[in-house]
Design a protein around this motif. Structure first.
Motif, mmCIF file in Angstrom:
data_model
loop_
_atom_site.group_PDB
_atom_site.id
_atom_site.type_symbol
_atom_site.label_atom_id
_atom_site.label_comp_id
_atom_site.label_asym_id
_atom_site.label_seq_id
_atom_site.Cartn_x
_atom_site.Cartn_y
_atom_site.Cartn_z
ATOM 1 N N TYR A 780 0.886 -1.069 0.103
ATOM 2 C CA TYR A 780 0.088 -0.049 -0.053
ATOM 3 C C TYR A 780 0.681 1.343 -0.007
ATOM 4 C CZ TYR A 780 0.620 0.621 5.138
ATOM 5 O OH TYR A 780 1.298 0.862 6.156
ATOM 6 N N LYS A 781 1.919 1.284 0.702
ATOM 7 C CA LYS A 781 3.041 2.431 0.646
ATOM 8 C C LYS A 781 3.372 2.610 -0.940
ATOM 9 C CE LYS A 781 4.564 1.885 5.331
ATOM 10 N NZ LYS A 781 5.586 1.976 6.198
ATOM 11 N N GLN A 782 3.747 1.692 -1.340
ATOM 12 C CA GLN A 782 4.236 1.896 -2.983
ATOM 13 C C GLN A 782 3.197 2.504 -3.708
ATOM 14 O OE1 GLN A 782 5.215 -0.446 -1.005
ATOM 15 N NE2 GLN A 782 6.881 -1.847 -1.703
ATOM 16 N N ARG A 783 1.972 1.790 -3.759
ATOM 17 C CA ARG A 783 0.628 2.632 -4.414
ATOM 18 C C ARG A 783 0.597 3.927 -4.142
ATOM 19 N NH1 ARG A 783 -1.747 -2.368 -6.019
ATOM 20 N NH2 ARG A 783 -1.502 -3.587 -3.954
ATOM 21 N N PHE A 784 0.492 4.204 -2.835
ATOM 22 C CA PHE A 784 0.380 5.564 -2.528
ATOM 23 C C PHE A 784 1.395 6.513 -2.944
ATOM 24 C CE2 PHE A 784 0.637 9.213 0.722
ATOM 25 C CZ PHE A 784 -0.712 9.711 0.559
ATOM 26 N N TYR A 785 2.602 6.293 -2.832
ATOM 27 C CA TYR A 785 3.768 7.012 -3.425
ATOM 28 C C TYR A 785 3.497 7.266 -4.770
ATOM 29 C CZ TYR A 785 8.565 7.553 -5.218
ATOM 30 O OH TYR A 785 9.654 8.030 -5.895
ATOM 31 N N ASN A 786 3.171 6.196 -5.465
ATOM 32 C CA ASN A 786 2.866 6.283 -6.873
ATOM 33 C C ASN A 786 1.807 7.525 -7.119
ATOM 34 O OD1 ASN A 786 4.913 4.746 -8.048
ATOM 35 N ND2 ASN A 786 3.712 2.920 -7.772
ATOM 36 N N SER A 787 0.840 7.438 -6.640
ATOM 37 C CA SER A 787 -0.163 8.268 -6.971
ATOM 38 C C SER A 787 -0.234 9.659 -6.229
ATOM 39 C CB SER A 787 -1.801 7.748 -6.241
ATOM 40 O OG SER A 787 -1.545 7.477 -4.870
ATOM 41 N N VAL A 788 0.655 9.898 -5.225
ATOM 42 C CA VAL A 788 0.637 11.072 -4.523
ATOM 43 C C VAL A 788 1.862 12.073 -5.218
ATOM 44 C CG1 VAL A 788 2.032 10.691 -2.462
ATOM 45 C CG2 VAL A 788 0.235 12.328 -2.424
ATOM 46 N N MET A 789 2.978 11.219 -5.520
ATOM 47 C CA MET A 789 3.968 12.082 -6.049
ATOM 48 C C MET A 789 3.781 13.078 -7.199
ATOM 49 S SD MET A 789 6.673 12.229 -4.873
ATOM 50 C CE MET A 789 7.564 11.422 -3.461
ATOM 51 N N PRO A 790 3.018 12.532 -8.312
ATOM 52 C CA PRO A 790 2.825 13.483 -9.270
ATOM 53 C C PRO A 790 1.950 14.708 -8.833
ATOM 54 C CG PRO A 790 1.972 11.237 -10.092
ATOM 55 C CD PRO A 790 2.519 11.345 -8.363
ATOM 56 N N LEU A 791 1.076 14.550 -7.706
ATOM 57 C CA LEU A 791 0.457 15.770 -7.131
ATOM 58 C C LEU A 791 1.174 16.611 -6.642
ATOM 59 C CD1 LEU A 791 -2.800 13.968 -5.947
ATOM 60 C CD2 LEU A 791 -2.580 15.228 -7.699
ATOM 61 N N LEU A 792 2.222 15.937 -5.783
ATOM 62 C CA LEU A 792 3.168 16.801 -4.884
ATOM 63 C C LEU A 792 4.013 17.941 -5.765
ATOM 64 C CD1 LEU A 792 4.068 14.700 -1.878
ATOM 65 C CD2 LEU A 792 2.950 16.783 -1.729
ATOM 66 N N LEU A 793 4.561 16.795 -6.864
ATOM 67 C CA LEU A 793 5.522 17.753 -7.669
ATOM 68 C C LEU A 793 4.531 18.653 -8.621
ATOM 69 C CD1 LEU A 793 7.396 14.812 -9.318
ATOM 70 C CD2 LEU A 793 7.804 16.185 -7.221
ATOM 71 N N SER A 794 3.473 18.587 -9.140
ATOM 72 C CA SER A 794 2.815 19.684 -9.714
ATOM 73 C C SER A 794 2.590 21.009 -9.054
ATOM 74 C CB SER A 794 1.709 19.011 -10.538
ATOM 75 O OG SER A 794 0.769 18.746 -9.614
ATOM 76 N N SER A 795 2.153 20.587 -7.670
ATOM 77 C CA SER A 795 1.859 21.495 -6.588
ATOM 78 C C SER A 795 3.144 22.658 -6.485
ATOM 79 C CB SER A 795 1.248 20.999 -5.606
ATOM 80 O OG SER A 795 0.233 20.267 -5.647
ATOM 81 N N THR A 796 4.134 21.699 -6.268
ATOM 82 C CA THR A 796 5.585 22.492 -5.991
ATOM 83 C C THR A 796 5.673 23.267 -6.948
ATOM 84 O OG1 THR A 796 6.046 20.188 -5.076
ATOM 85 C CG2 THR A 796 7.829 22.156 -5.019
ATOM 86 N N ARG A 797 5.835 22.882 -8.309
ATOM 87 C CA ARG A 797 5.995 23.602 -9.368
ATOM 88 C C ARG A 797 5.032 24.898 -9.509
ATOM 89 N NH1 ARG A 797 5.522 19.265 -12.763
ATOM 90 N NH2 ARG A 797 7.288 17.824 -12.317
ATOM 91 N N GLN A 798 4.047 24.636 -9.371
ATOM 92 C CA GLN A 798 2.984 25.830 -9.424
ATOM 93 C C GLN A 798 3.260 26.792 -8.177
ATOM 94 O OE1 GLN A 798 -0.794 24.037 -9.719
ATOM 95 N NE2 GLN A 798 -0.268 23.069 -11.593
ATOM 96 N N SER A 799 3.738 26.450 -7.068
ATOM 97 C CA SER A 799 3.708 27.466 -5.846
ATOM 98 C C SER A 799 4.713 28.304 -6.099
ATOM 99 C CB SER A 799 3.908 26.615 -4.753
ATOM 100 O OG SER A 799 4.307 27.198 -3.706
ATOM 101 N N ASN A 800 4.503 29.742 -5.509
ATOM 102 C CA ASN A 800 5.321 30.653 -5.689
ATOM 103 C C ASN A 800 5.615 31.371 -4.399
ATOM 104 O OD1 ASN A 800 2.746 31.649 -5.269
ATOM 105 N ND2 ASN A 800 3.030 32.909 -7.215
ATOM 106 N N SER A 801 5.145 30.721 -3.494
ATOM 107 C CA SER A 801 5.486 31.075 -1.921
ATOM 108 C C SER A 801 6.540 30.422 -1.332
ATOM 109 C CB SER A 801 4.032 31.170 -1.294
ATOM 110 O OG SER A 801 4.296 30.744 0.114
ATOM 111 N N ILE A 802 7.564 31.010 -0.643
ATOM 112 C CA ILE A 802 8.318 29.990 -0.240
ATOM 113 C C ILE A 802 7.947 29.014 1.014
ATOM 114 C CG2 ILE A 802 10.418 30.203 1.411
ATOM 115 C CD1 ILE A 802 10.967 32.871 0.209
#
Lengths: 957, 155
Positions: A780-802
């Protein structure tokens, strides 16, 4: 076959055998076989075994084999000696007693040489405290003793003649019949004493006849040396005999005496296991032992008393051992009458009572009692069992609730538990006593906060959780004990009306919760249902639960939020107890167990978690983890499945503050551009409630993620929403003054949302694990990793606040540090740049230091993994630059140390790739040489050396 | 002509057990102490024999003093014989090793134990003269010998 051909055959056989043995004689020490024998496909052990079987193939080999083996015993090679003894031990029964008889003298002299003349036993580690008489025998000695045992079985008369007639042994024993001080005796003499003790024991336990002979030869002398006389059986009292004390402290004699007792006890028990059980009573040794028994016991008693005076631990050892041996002779044969047995137990119990400040002898005495208890249980001695229970178990049980003896509570509980563990009947008595103690003291502890009662109940509950309940589980006891414990606690809670709030009370609550979880998890489904129903009755009667007229009873209303806030503030201490214990019950339930009134329970837990009550959140997580998912799996009366439960939980208004999220909308995350409702963040009070709500949601999410439920998506979105909503809407620009109040409120909220990922993925000991019957989907950890990583990455890219970025990276760090490396390593080339980004962002705020450490551990794992090498090589420069920065991280020593270790590992990469960084690294490391922490400095020296040597030894740069 | 060994038959002592310091003690005094310095230099190989300076009793923990505040380290070593011409090489090795292990602001003084060497003063002077040390380390033969002593795996 004619006569001449038979003769020819015989001659050929004879000469062949001679050749064979002369060859074996030359190559006997199996050392000649190379240890690295893989090349010939045969290991040394196999070869040795084959040769052993060949030697023992026929008795006809005896004239060749025995002289050869005896000759090899004189070798200086220890392994050759070990092998020889092993061969002799194996061959002797094959060759038969007649053939072996003629070698008796030679065999005895070689055994004596090894055991007595130059014993190679070493003092064992624990020997320090017992007067230095516990030895570990060398391999040669062990094999020699095995051989001696075998020979004694085969032809005891012959060997006994030699042993008992041996002048050296006789003189040695005589010399030890005088009183002497063990501590002044040289090591070699002590080793010899140990060996002689073993010799006598092996001789005595080989057969009845040999036991008689050994006793006849030595026992009267020993008794005389100890000043013992044949006891008067009519006199049952134990008056102190007027005898010179010195004779009672004759250590050598006592030691040999205990060895002899041990040997004859083994002999008797050996017979007891076989079907024929001879009449021992008329054996000479038994008569002698019978006669001296009382005096011996007296001497052992005085040894114990000496302990309390002079702390002579060596005498304590013999005294306790002697008493233990005498108490564990079979009843039917009994040199020791039941009365003597009682006296021994009484003495040991009184010694334990008074000697608790002497750790070594106290431990010995307790161990002896436990051994006696185990013996009684193993050999089904009903009379002794009754006596043991009366004198030892009942006495110890009476300690629980009394102030006597003035022993530390932890020692009392240790003695009680260990004695209980000797058998089911004893354990049940102990449990009864503990139940009584809880019944008597619980109210006092829980209501009044009486210090002694609190301490006692905590210890008893800990004892239940750590020892008693696991013991019953291991030994197949009934679930009644677990069920009773849960029932008693609920009864007590039900019957008391108020609780006094003290610090100890929280400790007591912790112990009660652990015990409750441990008890409930071991119950069957039916018992669990009874407990949970009983608990619910208490819960519903509490002030927490205005069932009829509360807003909970109706559907969710607008007033719920205000009700919650109002209600949460006035949760009394008693209510906290009730809800905590109820949560503990729920956490430990089996998936099949039906929970009544689930909707109300869910709402109550939601209310409690807003107050920061973690057990309620864990219980909610456990519920959503274990509720059945499909209607057909459900119990007929079960009102709720997991979907309905999630509906109830997630539609609660406590999540309103994060309305931007997608709870119950099941839509994908919209990029954080919606208009957000941040009204709820108006007051600090609300912030703390919202933080609690996020933590609670994380535990619920953990329950879902473990069973692989889709609902986790919504919850993840919620966390991401909280991370993004407060900054991306423009309210919270980068240049925001950190002192402003808004940041003070928002940052903790965002931090808790980031830390929710840690709760989601980390393993918890308190709930949601296999012990508590959780539903766990593989990977279950692997599955979660695969699903949450893209979300985290796109959010990080879009975020402009430190701040948002740092919090997103904090979540990212939690996810990668809890996911197994094997799941991430295949994408190491994508992961490493992110990891470095997260490190550089997180280092800007000291509050992230623990997380940085976790990230750097992941980085070091990637560096060490073969599959990550390519990605590491591609990013070598960037990794080195980041590590150089972390080598000077001021807030945490282990981060600097690990960073320098990673730098050291980087020096292994191909020369051309890392050489450009060499100067930079060496400069950074020379600063680390001046680190305030020694561990960092030492690591820096190693790293500097590694980096310096990639070009030349010179450190000039 | 092959020169014989200066001390052909040195007395070899047992290595002392390494004392593991307690880990993760936040209150531990982590200042540089003689044992830390000794741990760095005890395994330097003797220029003549395949034994460490510790095994030959050239060094001991007690022969090292350190003052972290002033940034000073003083090592007093005892050559195995009075006329040991290797004393200067040993001193060079010590200096080179400490240069690798400590930041540049530490001043290292290296001396032979009083009365343990025939040319005590000359040796002390040579070892603490940075010009002469630098010159010695530019000599390829000496540099190689020092390197071998410091990084030898023969022990």
């Amino acid at each position: 076959m004619t006569g001449s051909s038979a003769l020819n055959f015989w001659n050929a056989y004879w000469s062949g055998t001679l050749m064979l043995f002369s060859h074996w004689a030359m190559n006997f020490s199996i050392q000649s076989v190379k240890p690295k024998s893989e090349d010939i496909g045969v290991s040394r052990d196999e070869l040795s075994r084959a040769l052993l079987l060949a030697f023992a193939a026929t008795p006809l080999f005896e004239p060749f084999a025995i002289p050869l083996l005896l000759d090899k015993l004189s070798s200086s090679l220890p392994s050759a000696k070990v092998e020889s003894f092993k061969y002799l031990g194996y061959c002797a029964p094959m060759y038969g007693s007649d053939r072996m008889a003629k070698h008796g003298g030679a065999l005895w002299s070689s055994v004596k040489d090894v055991l007595y003349t130059s014993p190679e036993s070493a003092l064992s580690v624990e020997s320090e405290s017992d007067g230095g008489m516990i030895f570990e025998e060398s391999d040669i000695m062990v094999e020699a003793l095995i051989l001696l045992e075998g020979l004694m079985q085969q032809n005891s008369d012959l060997l006994l003649d030699m042993i008992l007639g041996d002048e050296d042994i006789n003189n040695f024993i005589c010399s030890f019949l005088k009183p002497w001080d063990i501590h002044d005796t040289p090591l070699q003499l002590r080793q010899q004493l140990h060996s002689v003790g073993r010799l006598l024991a092996v001789s005595a336990k080989s057969s009845m006849a040999s036991c008689n002979r050994v006793f006849e030869k030595f026992f009267p002398q020993m008794m005389e040396a100890l000043g013992c006389s044949v006891g008067n059986h009519s006199d049952e009292s134990f008056a102190t005999e007027d005898r010179a004390l010195s004779s009672r402290f004759n250590y050598g004699t006592l030691y040999l005496c205990v060895e002899l007792l041990d040997a004859c006890r083994c002999l008797v028990l050996g017979f007891k296991e076989s079907t024929s059980f001879p009449d021992f009573i008329h054996e000479k040794w038994c008569c002698m032992l019978h006669g001296f028994c009382r005096s011996l016991i007296n001497i052992f008693f005085s040894n114990l008393e000496a302990v309390s005076g002079n702390a002579q631990s060596s005498f304590a050892y013999t005294g306790v051992k002697g008493l233990q041996l005498l108490a564990t002779f079979p009843r039917s044969f009994a040199p020791v009458s039941l009365l003597l047995f009682e006296n021994i137990l009484l003495k040991l119990v009184s010694a334990i009572t008074s000697n608790f400040d002497k750790k070594f002898s106290w431990g010995l005495e307790l161990k002896a009692l436990v051994e006696i208890g185990l013996y009684i249980e193993g050999y089904q001695e009903s009379e002794k069992a009754a006596t043991f229970a009366r004198i030892v178990v009942d006495k110890f049980v009476s300690w629980i609730s009394s102030d006597e003896p003035a022993m530390p509570l932890s020692l009392k509980m240790q003695a009680i538990c260990e004695t209980g563990m000797t058998g089911i009947s004893n354990m049940l008595r102990i449990v009864q006593g503990m139940e009584k103690a809880i019944s008597a003291k619980f109210t006092q502890a829980y209501v009044d906060g009486n210090f002694e009662s609190v301490e006692l109940v905590i210890k008893v509950l800990e004892c239940y959780s750590a020892r008693v309940l696991p013991w019953f589980e291991m030994n197949g006891g009934s679930e009644e004990v677990a069920w009773n414990l849960a029932a008693i606690i609920w009864d007590k809670i039900d019957n008391s009306s108020s609780v006094n709030l003290t610090v100890q009370n929280y400790e007591l609550l912790g112990a009660a919760m652990t015990a409750m979880k441990q008890a409930v998890r071991r119950c069957s489904q039916e018992s669990q249902e009874k407990i949970v129903n009983r608990a619910f009755r208490v819960l519903s009667a509490s002030t927490l639960f205005p069932l009829k007229d509360s807003p909970f009873a109706t559907s969710l209303s607008n007033s719920e939020d205000s009700y919650l806030n109002h209600h949460v503030d006035r949760v009394s201490c008693r209510d906290e107890w009730i809800i905590s214990l109820y949560a503990s019950v729920v956490i430990a339930l089996r998936p099949q167990t039906h929970v009544q009134n689930l909707k109300m329970v869910l709402q109550l837990f939601i209310m409690a978690l807003t107050k920061g009550h973690i057990p309620s959140a864990q219980a909610l997580g456990s519920l959503v983890n274990k509720l059945p998912s499909k209607t057909n799996e459900r119990h007929l009366s079960q009102e709720y499945g997991v979907e309905e439960a999630i509906d109830v939980i997630l539609t609660s208004s406590i999540w309103n503050f994060c309305q931007s999220n997608t709870l119950r909308k099941c839509s994908l995350f919209g990029g954080g551009n919606e208009i957000h409702n941040t009204k709820c963040l108006a007051g600090l009070n609300h912030t703390s409630v919202h933080i609690s709500a996020i933590v609670g949601l994380a535990w619920i999410g953990k329950g879902l993620i473990m069973r692989g439920h889709e609902g986790i998506k919504d919850i993840t979105m919620t966390f991401l929403g909280v991370l993004l909503e407060n900054t991306n809407n423009g309210d919270f620009p980068e240049s925001c003054d950190p002192i402003e109040g808004k940041e003070q409120e928002v940052i903790p909220l965002m931090k808790s949302a980031a830390d929710a990922f840690h709760i989601l993925l980390s393993d918890s000991e308190d709930c949601l694990n296999r012990n508590y019957h959780s539903v766990i989907r593989p990977l279950y950890k692997q599955r979660f990793y695969n699903s949450v990583m893209p979300l985290l990455l796109s959010s990080t890219r879009q975020s402009n606040s430190i701040i948002t970025r740092s919090m997103l990276f904090r979540s990212f760090a939690h996810v990668i540090s809890e996911t197994p490396l094997s799941a991430m390593i295949s994408e190491a080339n994508k992961l490493i740049p992110l990891l470095l980004d997260s490190l550089s962002t997180l280092t800007e705020d000291v509050m992230h230091k623990d997380v940085i450490y976790n990230v750097i551990l992941v980085l070091s794992a990637i560096l060490m993994d073969k599959n990550g090498q390519v990605a590491v090589l591609e990013n070598a420069q960037a990794i080195i630059n980041q590590l150089i920065g972390l080598a000077a991280y001021p807030h945490m020593m282990v981060i600097r140390e690990t960073a320098i270790q990673c730098l050291g590992a980087m020096s292994e990469l191909p020369y051309a790739r890392i050489y450009p960084s060499r100067t930079k690294v060496l400069q950074a490391i020379s600063k680390a040489l001046d680190d305030p922490k020694r561990a960092v400095r030492q690591e820096a020296v190693r790293c500097r050396q590694a980096w310096a040597s990639i070009a030349s030894r010179s450190l000039h740069f | 002509m092959t020169l014989g060994l200066i001390n052909a038959n040195p007395v070899v002592h047992a290595k002392k057990e390494r004392v593991a310091r307690p880990l993760d003690d936040p209150h531990a005094d982590d200042a540089v102490d003689p044992l830390e310095i000794y741990d760095y230099v005890r395994d330097i190989r003797d220029p003549e024999h395949p034994y460490s300076l510790e095994q030959l009793s050239v060094l001991s923990e007690e022969s090292i003093t350190v003052d972290e505040k002033l940034g000073r380290i003083l090592i007093t070593f005892t050559p195995t014989i009075q006329h040991c011409s290797m004393a200067t090489v040993i001193g060079l090795c010590l200096r080179e090793k400490l240069k690798d292990c400590f930041p540049a602001h530490f001043k290292v003084d290296i001396k032979v134990a009083p009365g343990s060497h025939a040319d005590e003063e000359a040796v002390n002077k040579q070892l603490n003269d940075k010009e002469r040390v630098a010159a010695a380390l530019e000599n390829p033969n000496l540099r190689q010998l020092v390197t071998e002593c410091l990084y030898s795996s023969e022990l």
